[in-house]
Design a protein around this motif. Structure first.
Motif, PDB file in Angstrom:
ATOM      1  N   ILE A 107      33.072  27.631 -13.456  1.00  7.32           N
ATOM      2  CA  ILE A 107      31.723  27.862 -13.999  1.00  7.32           C
ATOM      3  C   ILE A 107      30.997  28.995 -13.284  1.00  7.32           C
ATOM      4  O   ILE A 107      30.408  29.865 -13.930  1.00  7.32           O
ATOM      5  CB  ILE A 107      30.888  26.566 -13.917  1.00  7.32           C
ATOM      6  CG1 ILE A 107      31.574  25.425 -14.694  1.00  7.32           C
ATOM      7  CG2 ILE A 107      29.479  26.827 -14.460  1.00  7.32           C
ATOM      8  CD1 ILE A 107      31.779  25.695 -16.162  1.00  7.32           C
ATOM      9  N   ILE A 108      31.036  29.012 -11.952  1.00  9.76           N
ATOM     10  CA  ILE A 108      30.285  30.021 -11.202  1.00  9.76           C
ATOM     11  C   ILE A 108      31.050  31.342 -11.080  1.00  9.76           C
ATOM     12  O   ILE A 108      30.503  32.416 -11.340  1.00  9.76           O
ATOM     13  CB  ILE A 108      29.912  29.487  -9.803  1.00  9.76           C
ATOM     14  CG1 ILE A 108      28.980  28.268  -9.936  1.00  9.76           C
ATOM     15  CG2 ILE A 108      29.251  30.582  -8.958  1.00  9.76           C
ATOM     16  CD1 ILE A 108      28.604  27.619  -8.617  1.00  9.76           C
ATOM     17  N   GLU A 109      32.332  31.273 -10.690  1.00  7.71           N
ATOM     18  CA  GLU A 109      33.098  32.493 -10.451  1.00  7.71           C
ATOM     19  C   GLU A 109      33.824  33.007 -11.697  1.00  7.71           C
ATOM     20  O   GLU A 109      34.277  34.157 -11.720  1.00  7.71           O
ATOM     21  CB  GLU A 109      34.115  32.255  -9.329  1.00  7.71           C
ATOM     22  CG  GLU A 109      33.483  31.903  -7.987  1.00  7.71           C
ATOM     23  CD  GLU A 109      34.524  31.633  -6.917  1.00  7.71           C
ATOM     24  OE1 GLU A 109      35.726  31.947  -7.144  1.00  7.71           O
ATOM     25  OE2 GLU A 109      34.151  31.108  -5.854  1.00  7.71           O
ATOM     26  N   GLY A 110      33.960  32.150 -12.723  1.00  3.61           N
ATOM     27  CA  GLY A 110      34.634  32.579 -13.945  1.00  3.61           C
ATOM     28  C   GLY A 110      36.141  32.695 -13.808  1.00  3.61           C
ATOM     29  O   GLY A 110      36.793  33.457 -14.539  1.00  3.61           O
ATOM     30  N   LYS A 111      36.728  31.926 -12.885  1.00  2.00           N
ATOM     31  CA  LYS A 111      38.176  31.956 -12.667  1.00  2.00           C
ATOM     32  C   LYS A 111      38.794  30.603 -13.035  1.00  2.00           C
ATOM     33  O   LYS A 111      38.125  29.570 -12.960  1.00  2.00           O
ATOM     34  CB  LYS A 111      38.492  32.264 -11.205  1.00  2.00           C
ATOM     35  CG  LYS A 111      37.933  33.595 -10.711  1.00  2.00           C
ATOM     36  CD  LYS A 111      38.215  33.746  -9.222  1.00  2.00           C
ATOM     37  CE  LYS A 111      37.609  35.034  -8.686  1.00  2.00           C
ATOM     38  NZ  LYS A 111      37.835  35.172  -7.211  1.00  2.00           N
TER      39      LYS A 111
END
Length: 209
Positions: A107-111
């Motif tokens: 969610i935060i880093e998009g990984k």
């Protein structure tokens, strides 16, 4: 809801809101974390997973992310199952303690959280549920909304064509047309006698005269 117009309004407005559930190219800033709430996943602590996701999102003050409980995805051996939409990423055998990593990494880093991706029977890693060999030749009909909607939210059901058949029966068909439709379908009761549903409907129709 008291009128047909209200149902149509809910269907139209809610369907737009939930477009990301079925459209990988949905024009939205919102993310939905879908968590299976079927019997198998529930027994493997999916309610705790839902609770943890919501708690972490609140603690981190993350906006535009909703956690949704869904019906069974149909792959209990890989549960608890978590799907993140609109990208449709599929995480398998998720544990309550995995929630923090999913929030931070996905969610935060998009990984992708690589270790939670599912391995198919041919050892191929898949990122989406419909990439599994188990699903490739399947077409869900009666259960097509399982894993997409929250079964406890009637507006979500309506958004994905819930009650359309009832609308047709109540507003566009006569009693005889309904009986003929049931007759042609060949539907029978689920009890041991397997009485044709047509006979039951004719009986109730005559009782009301």
């Amino acid at each position: 809801m008291k009128t047909l117009e209200e149902i149509h309004q809910i269907r139209e407005e809610k369907r737009k809101e939930l477009d990301l559930r079925v459209n990988l190219k949905a024009n939205t800033r919102e993310t939905h974390i879908l968590v299976c709430h079927g019997t198998g996943c529930t027994s493997s602590k999916s309610p705790k997973i839902i609770e943890n996701f919501r708690k972490i999102l609140k603690e981190k003050n993350i906006q535009n992310v909703r956690v949704i409980q869904t019906g069974c995805f149909g792959l209990c051996a890989k549960g608890p199952i978590v799907i993140i939409r609109p990208e449709d990423t599929f995480y398998a055998m998720v544990k309550p303690e995995d929630c923090e990593e999913i929030i931070n990494t996905h969610i935060i880093e998009g990984k992708l959280v690589e270790r939670l991706l599912c391995k198919d029977i041919d050892d191929k890693i898949v990122t989406r549920l419909d990439e599994l060999n188990f699903y490739k030749k399947q077409k869900r009909i009666a259960l097509k909304n399982c894993g997409i909607i929250n079964p406890e939210d009637i507006d979500e059901y309506i958004a994905f064509d819930g009650y359309k058949a009832l609308e047709k029966v109540l507003f566009n068909m006569t009693q005889d047309e309904v009986i003929n439709e049931i007759t042609e379908s060949g539907l029978r009761g689920r009890g041991g006698a397997r009485i044709p549903n047509r006979q039951k409907m004719v009986f109730y129709k005559n009782c009301r005269r």
